[in-house]
Write a protein that holds these residues in place. Structure first.
Motif, PDB file in Angstrom:
ATOM      1  N   LEU A 475       0.842  -1.190   0.000  1.00 49.61           N
ATOM      2  CA  LEU A 475       0.000   0.000   0.000  1.00 49.61           C
ATOM      3  C   LEU A 475       0.883   1.248   0.000  1.00 49.61           C
ATOM      4  O   LEU A 475       1.974   1.246   0.601  1.00 49.61           O
ATOM      5  CB  LEU A 475      -0.903   0.019   1.237  1.00 49.61           C
ATOM      6  N   PRO A 476       0.465   2.305  -0.661  1.00 51.02           N
ATOM      7  CA  PRO A 476       1.262   3.541  -0.667  1.00 51.02           C
ATOM      8  C   PRO A 476       1.250   4.208   0.705  1.00 51.02           C
ATOM      9  O   PRO A 476       0.181   4.505   1.259  1.00 51.02           O
ATOM     10  CB  PRO A 476       0.552   4.402  -1.709  1.00 51.02           C
ATOM     11  N   ARG A 477       2.436   4.434   1.242  1.00 49.70           N
ATOM     12  CA  ARG A 477       2.555   5.065   2.550  1.00 49.70           C
ATOM     13  C   ARG A 477       3.626   6.146   2.505  1.00 49.70           C
ATOM     14  O   ARG A 477       4.577   6.076   1.727  1.00 49.70           O
ATOM     15  CB  ARG A 477       2.888   4.035   3.636  1.00 49.70           C
ATOM     16  N   GLY A 478       3.445   7.138   3.376  1.00 54.05           N
ATOM     17  CA  GLY A 478       4.413   8.213   3.485  1.00 54.05           C
ATOM     18  C   GLY A 478       5.571   7.850   4.393  1.00 54.05           C
ATOM     19  O   GLY A 478       5.678   6.713   4.881  1.00 54.05           O
ATOM     20  N   ALA A 479       6.440   8.831   4.635  1.00 55.77           N
ATOM     21  CA  ALA A 479       7.642   8.594   5.433  1.00 55.77           C
ATOM     22  C   ALA A 479       7.317   8.151   6.847  1.00 55.77           C
ATOM     23  O   ALA A 479       8.069   7.388   7.463  1.00 55.77           O
ATOM     24  CB  ALA A 479       8.500   9.853   5.460  1.00 55.77           C
ATOM     25  N   THR A 480       6.201   8.609   7.375  1.00 61.96           N
ATOM     26  CA  THR A 480       5.820   8.242   8.741  1.00 61.96           C
ATOM     27  C   THR A 480       4.997   6.958   8.793  1.00 61.96           C
ATOM     28  O   THR A 480       4.561   6.533   9.864  1.00 61.96           O
ATOM     29  CB  THR A 480       5.005   9.374   9.380  1.00 61.96           C
ATOM     30  N   GLY A 481       4.761   6.333   7.631  1.00 61.09           N
ATOM     31  CA  GLY A 481       3.976   5.106   7.595  1.00 61.09           C
ATOM     32  C   GLY A 481       2.488   5.330   7.412  1.00 61.09           C
ATOM     33  O   GLY A 481       1.725   4.366   7.341  1.00 61.09           O
ATOM     34  N   ARG A 485      -3.963   7.747   0.974  1.00 61.52           N
ATOM     35  CA  ARG A 485      -5.179   7.256   0.339  1.00 61.52           C
ATOM     36  C   ARG A 485      -5.365   7.820  -1.075  1.00 61.52           C
ATOM     37  O   ARG A 485      -5.945   7.159  -1.944  1.00 61.52           O
ATOM     38  CB  ARG A 485      -6.377   7.604   1.228  1.00 61.52           C
ATOM     39  N   THR A 486      -4.876   9.037  -1.294  1.00 63.62           N
ATOM     40  CA  THR A 486      -5.065   9.649  -2.612  1.00 63.62           C
ATOM     41  C   THR A 486      -4.291   8.914  -3.709  1.00 63.62           C
ATOM     42  O   THR A 486      -4.601   9.074  -4.887  1.00 63.62           O
ATOM     43  CB  THR A 486      -4.633  11.118  -2.594  1.00 63.62           C
ATOM     44  N   ARG A 487      -3.293   8.137  -3.322  1.00 61.71           N
ATOM     45  CA  ARG A 487      -2.491   7.408  -4.311  1.00 61.71           C
ATOM     46  C   ARG A 487      -3.085   6.052  -4.662  1.00 61.71           C
ATOM     47  O   ARG A 487      -2.588   5.374  -5.578  1.00 61.71           O
ATOM     48  CB  ARG A 487      -1.062   7.237  -3.805  1.00 61.71           C
ATOM     49  N   LEU A 492      -5.002   1.222  -9.574  1.00 66.55           N
ATOM     50  CA  LEU A 492      -6.014   0.598 -10.433  1.00 66.55           C
ATOM     51  C   LEU A 492      -5.490   0.385 -11.837  1.00 66.55           C
ATOM     52  O   LEU A 492      -5.981  -0.481 -12.565  1.00 66.55           O
ATOM     53  CB  LEU A 492      -7.271   1.477 -10.471  1.00 66.55           C
ATOM     54  N   ASP A 493      -4.521   1.190 -12.240  1.00 71.35           N
ATOM     55  CA  ASP A 493      -4.018   1.123 -13.612  1.00 71.35           C
ATOM     56  C   ASP A 493      -2.777   0.277 -13.739  1.00 71.35           C
ATOM     57  O   ASP A 493      -2.250   0.082 -14.844  1.00 71.35           O
ATOM     58  CB  ASP A 493      -3.725   2.530 -14.132  1.00 71.35           C
ATOM     59  N   ASP A 494      -2.259  -0.199 -12.594  1.00 72.34           N
ATOM     60  CA  ASP A 494      -1.007  -0.957 -12.663  1.00 72.34           C
ATOM     61  C   ASP A 494      -1.227  -2.335 -13.298  1.00 72.34           C
ATOM     62  O   ASP A 494      -2.299  -2.926 -13.169  1.00 72.34           O
ATOM     63  CB  ASP A 494      -0.434  -1.141 -11.254  1.00 72.34           C
TER      64      ASP A 494
END
Length: 494
Positions: A475-481, A485-487, A492-494
């Motif tokens: 799942l896409p996560r930022g530096a803080t984990g 959600r916007t990513r 869906l296109d991968d």
């Protein structure tokens, strides 16, 4: 028109007693008959121990008994808590924990809750017209509720995964009706079709209430089905209807849409989210206007209504008794054409959420409800809703909180991580989509959509179930984990 909810029905019964107020299948109620049924239901609620201020949970099924119960509970100063007909036992337990109801009114298939269980037959027995002879029962000893009293607690999805109960007062519902009548072209010759569950705020404070205030007729459908919808329009010469965008899209693509069966239908009120542009154009070409609206449970239904000829995506300008602004992150009003957060203030806006621990404010210190929705004004002062700051998914006009679905999927066997988001859909507006990270040793292969939906059966109402499942490596996560959600949409296109 007094602010007590249901006063418009009492006034209509006195002024036009013989006019048809409600039609359901092969049954018809005049205004006098509907008023009589409400009075008798008040007496039965009183007999079963319901008192002013008590909470009464009700299965919000599309049936006339539910409408009559709505008026009876609120008339006696008690508080109605309407729930989606597909609510699960776990969801009902949360509602009962927050509201502590004295009674639950439902059919036998509804989950058990706390409080005295009442069937529809307990309040609406067969042969009701003769149940009290020629006279109505003596009214209860307590007086009418005040405008500031809570009439309805309407539950809506929250950002924490736990539903929130919006406390709508008699005044809130009254001013919502005043706003709707100021913008929508109702008359006494109108016949309105309602084919959504009665727990929807657009029913509690919307189309049927506006129709009755103008002495029109409401046709209630037991369910939404495109063929049944067209049949009812033709049979009862329906002139207006309420439809969430998913319903409108299905109707516009139905084989009977272009025939003569819909010739009496002048306009459809679209709620939940704006109708898709393609659907709106199909209705326009058919000679049926689409009125987009913007409103939330917290605002007791619509606070803007578009003209049928307004640009696609527009939800119209604010109603007369509404203040609406679009602000930047600093809370400063944004210029026309610039998106920002939608704030709403006015007498139809609820003041508090109802919780077992006490009221929680809906509005800030200045009375603004900060919706979490993103919108913008055009140069003519018309609002367009362009997104949401919060993560709530609106699918077929129903709100779904991603955290609630994620919590319910967290123990799906073999799942390491799960995230839920909405994906664009031409019919439903958005569809609930589950992104799953599967463990390397998951038994029996990767989970299918059927596995996910089977896991949620009995845990969540069906409208909250995913319609799509996407297996992802991470799942896409930022530096803080924190989940970004916007990513999720990019996966869906991968």
């Amino acid at each position: 028109m007094t602010s007590t909810f249901g006063a418009h029905l009492t006034a209509a019964a006195a002024e036009t007693p013989s006019r048809t107020a409600l039609v359901f299948e092969d049954r018809t109620w005049t205004y006098a008959g509907l008023e009589r049924a409400v009075r008798r239901t008040v007496a039965r609620l009183d007999k079963h121990g319901v008192r002013p201020g008590d909470r009464v949970v009700m299965q919000g099924a599309a049936r006339p008994e539910a409408l009559i119960t709505l008026f009876a509970v609120t008339r006696m100063g008690a508080v109605l808590v309407p729930l989606h007909p597909q609510v699960t036992g776990g969801e009902l337990a949360v509602v009962c924990e927050e509201t502590r109801p004295v009674a639950v009114v439902a059919d036998g298939g509804f989950p058990a809750g706390t409080g005295h269980r009442l069937s529809w037959a307990d309040l609406h027995p067969a042969g009701d017209e003769g149940a009290f002879g020629d006279e109505d029962p003596a009214p209860p000893s307590f007086g009418p509720p005040a405008g500031s009293d809570v009439a309805v607690i309407a539950f809506t999805s929250g950002t924490s995964g736990r539903p929130k109960g919006v406390a709508l007062t008699h005044d809130n519902l009254h001013w919502s009706m005043v706003n709707g009548l100021a913008r929508l072209p109702f008359g006494e010759d109108d016949t309105a079709l309602v084919s959504t569950p009665l727990a929807h705020v657009a029913v509690l404070g919307g189309l049927p209430q506006y129709t009755w205030a103008r002495r029109g007729t409401v046709v209630l459908a037991p369910r939404f089905d495109p063929d049944l919808f067209v049949d009812l329009v033709r049979e009862h010469r329906v002139t207006c209807a309420f439809a969430v965008p998913a319903m409108s899209a299905l109707l516009a693509r139905h084989p009977r849409f272009t025939g003569g069966d819909l010739d009496t239908l002048r306009w459809i009120l679209s709620g939940g989210s704006p109708a898709q542009s393609a659907t709106r154009e199909l209705f326009r070409a058919r000679g049926i206007g689409v009125v987009n609206s913007y409103g939330l449970t917290e605002t007791a239904a619509g606070v803007t209504y578009s003209a049928p000829e307004a640009p696609a995506g527009s939800t119209g300008s604010p109603c007369p008794h509404v203040e609406l602004t679009v602000v930047d992150p600093e809370g400063t009003p944004a210029p026309a054409g610039t998106p920002g957060e939608i704030w709403v203030r006015g007498p139809s806006v609820a003041a508090v959420y109802w919780t077992a621990a006490g009221p929680v404010p809906v509005t800030d210190g200045a009375g603004w409800f900060r919706s979490g929705d993103r919108g913008l004004f055009d140069a003519e002062g018309r609002l367009s809703v362009v997104g949401r700051l919060k993560d709530t998914i609106i699918t077929g006009g129903e709100n779904v909180d991603p955290a609630e679905v994620e919590n319910a999927l967290a123990d799906l066997p073999g799942i390491v991580e799960v995230a839920v988001s909405g994906a664009p859909d031409p019919v439903y507006g958005e569809v609930v989509t589950a992104f799953l990270v599967v463990g390397a040793t998951h038994p029996g292969g990767s989970p299918s959509l059927e596995d996910v939906r089977g896991h949620l059966d009995g845990r969540l109402a069906r409208h909250k179930w995913p319609r799509r499942v996407r297996l992802v490596p991470a799942l896409p996560r930022g530096a803080t984990g924190k989940l970004q959600r916007t990513r999720l949409a990019t996966l869906l296109d991968d």
